[in-house]
Design an enzyme around this catalytic site. Structure first.
Site, mmCIF file in Angstrom:
data_model
loop_
_atom_site.group_PDB
_atom_site.id
_atom_site.type_symbol
_atom_site.label_atom_id
_atom_site.label_comp_id
_atom_site.label_asym_id
_atom_site.label_seq_id
_atom_site.Cartn_x
_atom_site.Cartn_y
_atom_site.Cartn_z
ATOM 1 N N LEU A 140 10.747 80.113 52.953
ATOM 2 C CA LEU A 140 12.047 80.925 52.103
ATOM 3 C C LEU A 140 12.849 80.400 51.574
ATOM 4 O O LEU A 140 13.383 80.112 50.108
ATOM 5 C CB LEU A 140 12.029 81.483 52.927
ATOM 6 C CG LEU A 140 13.096 82.983 52.132
ATOM 7 C CD1 LEU A 140 12.532 84.133 50.902
ATOM 8 C CD2 LEU A 140 13.695 84.003 53.603
ATOM 9 N N GLU A 177 16.112 76.466 52.159
ATOM 10 C CA GLU A 177 16.752 75.363 53.794
ATOM 11 C C GLU A 177 18.191 75.648 53.271
ATOM 12 O O GLU A 177 18.460 75.658 52.053
ATOM 13 C CB GLU A 177 15.996 74.760 53.279
ATOM 14 C CG GLU A 177 16.489 73.220 54.178
ATOM 15 C CD GLU A 177 15.193 71.962 53.876
ATOM 16 O OE1 GLU A 177 16.524 70.759 54.127
ATOM 17 O OE2 GLU A 177 14.125 72.294 53.852
ATOM 18 N N GLY A 178 19.504 75.491 54.259
ATOM 19 C CA GLY A 178 20.306 74.874 53.934
ATOM 20 C C GLY A 178 20.889 74.123 54.955
ATOM 21 O O GLY A 178 20.113 73.222 55.597
ATOM 22 N N ALA A 179 21.910 73.839 55.042
ATOM 23 C CA ALA A 179 23.466 72.397 55.591
ATOM 24 C C ALA A 179 22.420 72.724 57.247
ATOM 25 O O ALA A 179 22.786 71.840 57.889
ATOM 26 C CB ALA A 179 24.621 72.788 55.077
ATOM 27 N N TYR A 180 22.204 74.019 57.576
ATOM 28 C CA TYR A 180 22.103 73.751 59.077
ATOM 29 C C TYR A 180 20.559 74.775 59.669
ATOM 30 O O TYR A 180 20.256 74.360 60.665
ATOM 31 C CB TYR A 180 23.592 74.888 59.591
ATOM 32 C CG TYR A 180 24.449 74.499 59.187
ATOM 33 C CD1 TYR A 180 25.389 73.225 60.084
ATOM 34 C CD2 TYR A 180 25.053 75.370 58.460
ATOM 35 C CE1 TYR A 180 26.619 73.181 59.406
ATOM 36 C CE2 TYR A 180 26.800 74.142 58.515
ATOM 37 C CZ TYR A 180 27.413 73.217 58.676
ATOM 38 O OH TYR A 180 28.715 72.676 58.236
ATOM 39 N N GLY A 181 20.415 74.624 58.410
ATOM 40 C CA GLY A 181 19.059 75.371 58.919
ATOM 41 C C GLY A 181 17.676 75.564 57.857
ATOM 42 O O GLY A 181 18.120 75.510 56.875
ATOM 43 N N VAL A 182 16.864 75.696 58.347
ATOM 44 C CA VAL A 182 15.361 75.973 57.424
ATOM 45 C C VAL A 182 15.138 77.792 57.698
ATOM 46 O O VAL A 182 15.416 77.958 58.502
ATOM 47 C CB VAL A 182 14.410 75.175 57.274
ATOM 48 C CG1 VAL A 182 14.051 75.224 58.701
ATOM 49 C CG2 VAL A 182 13.337 75.188 56.915
ATOM 50 N N LYS A 194 15.033 82.254 60.800
ATOM 51 C CA LYS A 194 16.018 80.886 60.619
ATOM 52 C C LYS A 194 15.862 79.851 61.862
ATOM 53 O O LYS A 194 15.859 80.281 62.548
ATOM 54 C CB LYS A 194 17.683 81.102 59.953
ATOM 55 C CG LYS A 194 18.629 80.356 60.284
ATOM 56 C CD LYS A 194 19.575 80.500 59.845
ATOM 57 C CE LYS A 194 20.631 79.526 59.807
ATOM 58 N NZ LYS A 194 22.545 79.695 59.904
ATOM 59 N N ASP A 235 36.977 77.626 65.143
ATOM 60 C CA ASP A 235 36.197 76.116 64.245
ATOM 61 C C ASP A 235 34.825 77.431 64.424
ATOM 62 O O ASP A 235 34.389 76.737 64.725
ATOM 63 C CB ASP A 235 37.117 75.477 65.587
ATOM 64 C CG ASP A 235 35.843 74.728 64.398
ATOM 65 O OD1 ASP A 235 35.555 72.914 65.401
ATOM 66 O OD2 ASP A 235 35.936 74.307 63.287
#
Length: 419
Positions: free
Chosen positions: A55, A57-62, A78, A210
């Site tokens: 579907l 992909e991002g900076a922290y997961g697929v 995810k 944070d």
């Protein structure tokens, strides 16, 4: 050799611990799980998740889609990239999990399952989140068709309804844009929480949270967090504090795009973005300048020739009078004069869909869960500590009644509004 140098440099960051990515994953697939390789990524999932398709992909997961076998529903799954690469990554994973476990609203995309194939906290290395799969997002829908005014009203009402809940939990979205608004064919909306962009409005609570770029209200807030075209000007003007009305500006930009068929402020860079904004809403008055912390931005505005606010009737000839009125109230440069989410929900443009007694806000337990830092989290300094915390969060969710309690969109008696 190169990796050693990199790890050595990274390890010099005070208070941040990097991992060797933990113990090697088991060679044998755990009982009740099956292994699938998708786009060179190994997925180890419970047997009831099948028919995987990529579907995004991002900076922290697929992310992939899968079929939940008991019901036949498609879901989105995810898989986090190396959630224990460092204590910063582990903390981000933990807080995202805690937040998504807590929030629950019809118009906010919720987590419906979380799992790991790893047998215990000490070996925890893989974390998967599951959410309902919506048919599309608003960005893709706008590419292929123009929506009717009735559909626009319903969409905007639901977005604002979701924001009312998010804001009541002390959260500013900051990244609201068409691609973060999931829509199905029934014109039902769920706002996607882009976790690293959230800001937390925690009154009388001064500790910085944070969550990626998220900060407490009373700490200095960072600029340049949302996608530029939908970004409120006060973020670009580098104010020390901004409020939940940054999300109202974003909704105004989305509404303008829906009624006109084109983005309202497609800036090429931050200066061009600000120029495009002022060409529509006009240059601010002198009393507004003192609110701008950035001297460079303040001087830039002072030195510009005055621009008169455009006539929205001319700018949006296809918009209804009530839509124009709401746009005028949302797209105001001074956030102190901008309409609030609660007031926008009562506006005549949304009257047909407005149900004031069905606009839930976050319960105290939700707010307390977000505001309160768990003592165990305060003490967490090592990756082992974070593994234990995340393991406990996974177990908490798996034992909750909410797990896989989603209902198929087809289980309704109401006639759908097609998109």
């Amino acid at each position: 050799m190169g990796m050693s140098a990199t790890m050595g440099d990274s390890a010099s960051i005070p208070g941040v611990f990097f991992a060797d990515f933990g113990p090697a994953p088991p060679e044998i697939t755990p009982e009740g799980y099956h292994e699938v390789e998708l786009n060179k990524t190994k997925w180890v999932l419970p047997q009831w998740y099948n028919s995987l398709k990529p579907l995004g992909e991002g900076a922290y997961g697929v992310v992939c889609t899968a079929e939940y076998e008991p019901t036949g529903d498609r879901v989105a799954i995810k898989k986090f990239f190396r959630p224990f690469q460092s204590t910063i990554h582990a903390k981000r994973t933990y807080r995202e999990l805690k937040l998504l476990r807590t929030l629950q609203h019809d118009n906010v995309l919720e987590m419906i399952d979380v799992f790991t194939p790893d047998p215990d906290a000490s070996s925890l290395n893989n974390v998967y989140f599951v959410s309902v799969l919506m048919g599309s997002d608003l960005q893709n829908i706008m590419k292929i068709q123009r929506l009717t005014d009735e559909q626009i009203q319903l969409l905007i009402y639901q977005v604002l309804r979701g924001l009312k809940y998010i804001h009541s939990a002390g959260i500013i979205h900051r990244d609201l844009k068409p691609s973060n608004i999931a829509v199905n064919e029934r014109c039902e909306v769920k706002v996607f929480l882009s976790f690293s962009q959230l800001s937390f409005l925690i009154l009388s609570f001064f500790k910085i949270l944070d969550f990626g770029l998220a900060r407490a209200q009373d700490a200095e807030m960072t600029g340049y967090v949302a996608t530029r075209w939908y970004r409120a000007p006060e973020i670009m003007l580098n104010w020390m504090h901004y409020t939940q009305t940054v999300d109202v500006w974003s909704v105004g930009c989305i509404l303008a795009e829906l009624v006109s068929g084109r983005p309202l402020f497609p800036g090429d860079d931050h200066i061009d973005q600000l120029t495009k904004i002022m060409s529509v809403v006009g240059t601010p008055k002198e009393e507004f300048w003192s609110k701008i912390q950035s001297e460079e931005a303040r001087n830039y505005i002072k030195n510009r020739s005055p621009i008169i606010r455009q006539d929205f009737v001319t700018l949006f000839p296809m918009a209804s009078p009530y839509a124009l009125e709401l746009l005028e109230m949302m797209l105001i440069l001074d956030p102190d004069r901008r309409i609030s989410v609660s007031s926008a929900l009562r506006h005549d443009y949304l009257r047909e869909y407005s149900v004031p007694n069905d606009e839930p806000v976050a319960m105290d337990t939700v707010i307390n869960s977000i505001v309160t830092i768990d003592p165990a989290e305060e003490r967490a300094t090592t990756l082992s500590d974070w593994r234990e915390l995340i393991w406990n969060e996974i177990r908490l969710f798996q034992n909750s009644a909410r797990r896989l309690s989603f209902v198929s969109c087809t289980d309704t008696e109401e006639e759908p509004m097609k998109i």
